[in-house]
Design a protein around this motif. Structure first.
Motif, short mmCIF file in Angstrom:
data_model
loop_
_atom_site.label_atom_id
_atom_site.label_comp_id
_atom_site.label_asym_id
_atom_site.label_seq_id
_atom_site.Cartn_x
_atom_site.Cartn_y
_atom_site.Cartn_z
N SER A 58 0.84 -1.18 0.00
CA SER A 58 0.00 0.00 0.00
C SER A 58 0.88 1.24 0.00
CB SER A 58 -0.90 -0.01 1.24
OG SER A 58 -1.49 1.24 1.43
N LEU A 59 0.40 2.27 -0.66
CA LEU A 59 1.14 3.53 -0.68
C LEU A 59 0.96 4.34 0.61
CD1 LEU A 59 0.68 4.85 -4.33
CD2 LEU A 59 2.79 4.18 -3.21
N ASP A 108 3.13 8.33 4.50
CA ASP A 108 3.49 8.79 5.85
C ASP A 108 4.97 9.17 5.93
OD1 ASP A 108 0.89 8.42 6.74
OD2 ASP A 108 1.32 6.46 7.67
N HIS A 109 5.83 8.36 5.33
CA HIS A 109 7.27 8.65 5.37
C HIS A 109 7.61 9.89 4.56
CE1 HIS A 109 7.93 5.09 7.66
NE2 HIS A 109 7.44 4.31 6.70
N VAL A 110 6.96 10.07 3.41
CA VAL A 110 7.17 11.28 2.61
C VAL A 110 6.78 12.50 3.44
CG1 VAL A 110 6.33 12.58 0.61
CG2 VAL A 110 6.96 10.17 0.35
N VAL A 116 8.50 5.57 -4.51
CA VAL A 116 7.08 5.66 -4.85
C VAL A 116 6.88 5.33 -6.33
CG1 VAL A 116 5.12 7.24 -5.08
CG2 VAL A 116 6.51 7.26 -3.00
N THR A 117 7.77 5.82 -7.18
CA THR A 117 7.68 5.52 -8.62
C THR A 117 7.80 4.02 -8.87
OG1 THR A 117 8.63 7.66 -9.17
CG2 THR A 117 8.76 5.96 -10.86
N HIS A 118 8.76 3.37 -8.22
CA HIS A 118 8.92 1.93 -8.41
C HIS A 118 7.73 1.16 -7.85
CE1 HIS A 118 12.80 2.57 -10.10
NE2 HIS A 118 13.26 3.12 -9.00
N PHE A 119 7.16 1.67 -6.76
CA PHE A 119 5.95 1.06 -6.23
C PHE A 119 4.83 1.15 -7.27
CE2 PHE A 119 1.97 0.79 -4.08
CZ PHE A 119 2.17 -0.21 -3.14
N GLY A 120 4.75 2.28 -7.96
CA GLY A 120 3.73 2.45 -9.00
C GLY A 120 3.88 1.44 -10.12
N LEU A 144 5.20 -1.54 -9.80
CA LEU A 144 4.74 -2.82 -9.23
C LEU A 144 3.22 -2.88 -9.18
CD1 LEU A 144 7.27 -3.28 -6.30
CD2 LEU A 144 7.04 -4.74 -8.33
N HIS A 145 2.59 -1.79 -8.81
CA HIS A 145 1.13 -1.75 -8.72
C HIS A 145 0.52 -1.98 -10.10
CE1 HIS A 145 -2.79 -0.52 -7.25
NE2 HIS A 145 -2.87 0.32 -8.28
N HIS A 146 1.09 -1.33 -11.12
CA HIS A 146 0.58 -1.49 -12.48
C HIS A 146 0.81 -2.92 -12.98
CE1 HIS A 146 -0.50 -0.50 -16.57
NE2 HIS A 146 0.65 -1.01 -16.99
#
Length: 193
Positions: A48-49, A54-56, A113-117, A119-121
């Motif tokens: 989850s983002l 929260d860290h950002v 966050v970009t790499h998480f995106g 993975l999400h896609h």
């Protein structure tokens, strides 16, 4: 998310107050680093983002706070001449360097966050060997960026601790006993020739 310490305004900080300010900020930064997600083999990065958000928010808040403290120290340096001026100038410099290091941590977290995106896609697409490689690469890059963000946070905290130690006033040893004064010699009469 823990509250950020308050930036003090007013008369110049004493040497010990200035040290306490930098040490307090350093501890807050280290706690923020310790709250970052672990990325080792035994730890799965969250799905989850929300946690990354929260860290950002925490790191962005630290940057705002440290920059505000640097601006206050700069105002103090410009308005109070003398020894306090130099101490405030050194404190402002230390805080601006820490803000830059915190900025690098935030940049790493933004990349995470970009790499998480990615993975999400990829999770929504049909499985395939090329897509599995994309997921593995993105997961690895996500972990790397989280680790780098944590390292930059700890680096900023260490910088402030080091700079706080440089602000400490020199400690002069106190004599344990006062030596007895030597008796003064009686003045001698000058010879006349």
């Amino acid at each position: 998310m823990s509250p950020t310490p308050h930036v003090r305004e007013g008369p110049p900080l004493s040497g010990f107050d200035a040290m306490a300010q930098l040490h307090g900020l350093a501890e807050h930064i280290h706690r923020t680093a310790d709250d970052m997600p672990l990325t080792g083999p035994a730890h799965a990065v969250g799905d989850s983002l929300d946690e990354l958000e929260d860290h950002v928010r925490d790191i962005a808040g630290l940057i705002v706070h440290v920059t505000g403290a640097a601006a206050a120290a700069d105002r103090e340096a410009r308005s109070h001449p003398g020894v306090q001026n130099e101490a405030a100038r050194r404190r402002a410099t230390a805080l601006t360097h820490a803000a830059g290091t915190l900025g690098r941590a935030l940049a790493d977290l933004a990349e995470a966050v970009t790499h998480f995106g990615v993975l999400h896609h990829a999770a929504a697409l049909p499985r395939s060997p090329p897509l599995a490689r994309v997921r593995d690469t993105s997961r690895s890059l996500l972990r790397t960026r989280l680790d780098r963000a944590r390292e930059h946070l700890h680096e900023a905290g260490r910088q402030l601790q080091h700079d706080a130690a440089q602000l400490s006033p020199p400690i002069t040893p106190r004599p344990t006993s006062v030596p007895a004064a030597a008796p003064e010699a009686a003045p001698t009469a000058a010879r006349r020739r």
